[in-house]
Design an enzyme around this catalytic site. Structure first.
Site, mmCIF file in Angstrom:
data_model
loop_
_atom_site.group_PDB
_atom_site.id
_atom_site.type_symbol
_atom_site.label_atom_id
_atom_site.label_comp_id
_atom_site.label_asym_id
_atom_site.label_seq_id
_atom_site.Cartn_x
_atom_site.Cartn_y
_atom_site.Cartn_z
ATOM 1 N N ASP A 1 -6.324 97.698 92.860
ATOM 2 C CA ASP A 1 -7.373 96.808 92.376
ATOM 3 C C ASP A 1 -7.539 96.918 90.859
ATOM 4 O OD1 ASP A 1 -9.370 94.962 92.537
ATOM 5 O OD2 ASP A 1 -10.869 96.320 93.349
ATOM 6 N N HIS B 1 -1.610 90.768 86.986
ATOM 7 C CA HIS B 1 -0.787 90.988 88.185
ATOM 8 C C HIS B 1 0.644 91.375 87.790
ATOM 9 C CE1 HIS B 1 -4.071 89.782 90.593
ATOM 10 N NE2 HIS B 1 -4.014 88.504 90.314
ATOM 11 N N LEU C 1 12.022 106.548 100.990
ATOM 12 C CA LEU C 1 10.618 106.134 100.913
ATOM 13 C C LEU C 1 10.457 104.886 101.759
ATOM 14 C CD1 LEU C 1 7.761 106.321 99.389
ATOM 15 C CD2 LEU C 1 8.675 104.547 97.923
HETATM 16 C C1 FPP Z 1 -6.367 93.187 92.887
HETATM 17 O O1 FPP Z 1 -6.744 93.040 91.563
HETATM 18 C C2 FPP Z 1 -4.928 92.964 93.011
HETATM 19 C C3 FPP Z 1 -4.361 91.996 93.752
HETATM 20 C C4 FPP Z 1 -5.126 91.043 94.557
HETATM 21 C C5 FPP Z 1 -2.906 91.812 93.775
HETATM 22 C C6 FPP Z 1 -2.095 93.079 93.750
HETATM 23 C C7 FPP Z 1 -0.713 92.728 93.452
HETATM 24 C C8 FPP Z 1 0.116 93.399 92.624
HETATM 25 C C9 FPP Z 1 -0.207 94.636 91.914
HETATM 26 C C10 FPP Z 1 1.459 92.879 92.428
HETATM 27 C C11 FPP Z 1 2.466 93.571 93.278
HETATM 28 C C12 FPP Z 1 2.753 92.662 94.363
HETATM 29 C C13 FPP Z 1 3.840 92.684 95.142
HETATM 30 C C14 FPP Z 1 4.063 91.517 95.968
HETATM 31 C C15 FPP Z 1 4.812 93.769 95.269
HETATM 32 P P1 FPP Z 1 -7.803 91.927 91.220
HETATM 33 O O2 FPP Z 1 -7.096 90.694 90.840
HETATM 34 O O3 FPP Z 1 -8.764 91.748 92.361
HETATM 35 O O4 FPP Z 1 -8.527 92.555 89.993
HETATM 36 P P2 FPP Z 1 -10.046 92.388 89.584
HETATM 37 O O5 FPP Z 1 -10.857 92.982 90.715
HETATM 38 O O6 FPP Z 1 -10.140 93.181 88.326
HETATM 39 O O7 FPP Z 1 -10.295 90.931 89.386
#
Ligand code: FPP
Length: 249
Positions: free
Chosen positions: A30, A47, A141
């Site tokens: 997150d 992201h 892994l």
């Molecule tokens: C939450 O941060 C994150 C996500 C919803 C996406 C997580 C995805 C990745 C790290 C990319 C890797 C993905 C793959 C397919 C391997 P948020 O956007 O909710 O952050 P915020 O709470 O600060 O808005």
């Protein structure tokens, strides 16, 4: 992913070996959006930075000897985000497969998926299936990618299949339910990490995580590096896991 112990100039180990390494770690990645906002960048840049970080964390997980990692990449609720962001997350998954699969395979990573595949574009579904097939015998892994995943949806799917299989009510017990979940062949997570400080489980492994140790750090996912993972493991080693029992039992 070379397993070289990190050493300081004085020769002491930066990451002294730990007594217990969790066999299965779940990560709620997150904070990508906040990371981007803090830099005046669009959320999708967060992201992308989060995806780059994933490579580092995978390497660190292998070095620390964690055998199973489940990452929460896209929840059933994430379809409700602006369509540009949804598209960006789908593209990231596709790009990871296109660009990283060969290396992941060479490094002995077994890719798995939990969640609903059928709502993804057909071409991406096929790429995911091919990646799973290619890497199925790798054991360095297990990387379990939760994409279009929700813990409640998983339970609903399990209940439907139990009923469809005609399982008599008296045969339904915890062990049977576990066998009907997407994670049937995996052990339950010992440790669930959530970055960015939120104290919520957000529909992630709600059955399997019943007794997982929960570790929350204020660090945003793109900044969650090897040191941060080690800190989580140190904290895990401090915890006394009781599974609802009292210490002396
Ligand atoms: C939450 O941060 C994150 C996500 C919803 C996406 C997580 C995805 C990745 C790290 C990319 C890797 C993905 C793959 C397919 C391997 P948020 O956007 O909710 O952050 P915020 O709470 O600060 O808005």
């Amino acid at each position: 992913m070379v397993n070289q112990p990190d050493q300081s100039a004085q020769g002491e180990q930066k990451y002294p070996p730990l007594e217990r390494i969790p066999q299965h770690v779940g990560i709620i990645m997150d904070g990508n959006g906040r990371w981007a906002k803090a830099r005046g960048l669009p959320r999708t840049a967060g992201h992308r930075a989060g995806t780059e970080n994933l490579r580092r964390v995978l390497r660190a997980a292998v070095e620390f000897g964690i055998p199973i990692l489940t990452i929460y990449a896209f929840s059933t609720e994430n379809w409700g985000r602006p369509s540009g962001e949804v598209q960006a997350l789908l593209s990231i998954l596709e790009r990871v497969i296109d660009r990283e699969l060969a290396e992941l395979h060479a490094e002995g990573v077994c890719l798995r998926h939990i969640g609903h595949l059928e709502r993804l574009p057909a071409r991406l579904q096929q790429k995911v299936r091919d990646a799973i097939e290619l890497t199925r015998n790798n054991r360095r892994l297990i990387l379990n990618v939760a994409f279009d995943y929700g813990g409640r949806a998983e339970l609903v799917d399990a209940i439907r299949r139990i009923i469809a299989d005609g399982v008599p009510a008296e045969q339904v017990n915890e062990e049977l339910v576990s066998r009907y979940l997407y994670t049937a062949e995996l052990s339950d997570p010992d440790l669930i990490i959530r970055t960015s400080g939120e104290m919520r489980i957000s529909n992630f492994l709600i059955w399997q995580g019943a007794y997982a140790e929960f570790y929350v750090t204020p660090t945003l996912w793109p900044d969650f590096d090897k040191d941060e993972l080690y800190k989580a493991l140190v904290e895990y080693n401090r915890r006394q896991r009781r599974f609802g029992l009292v210490p002396e039992s």
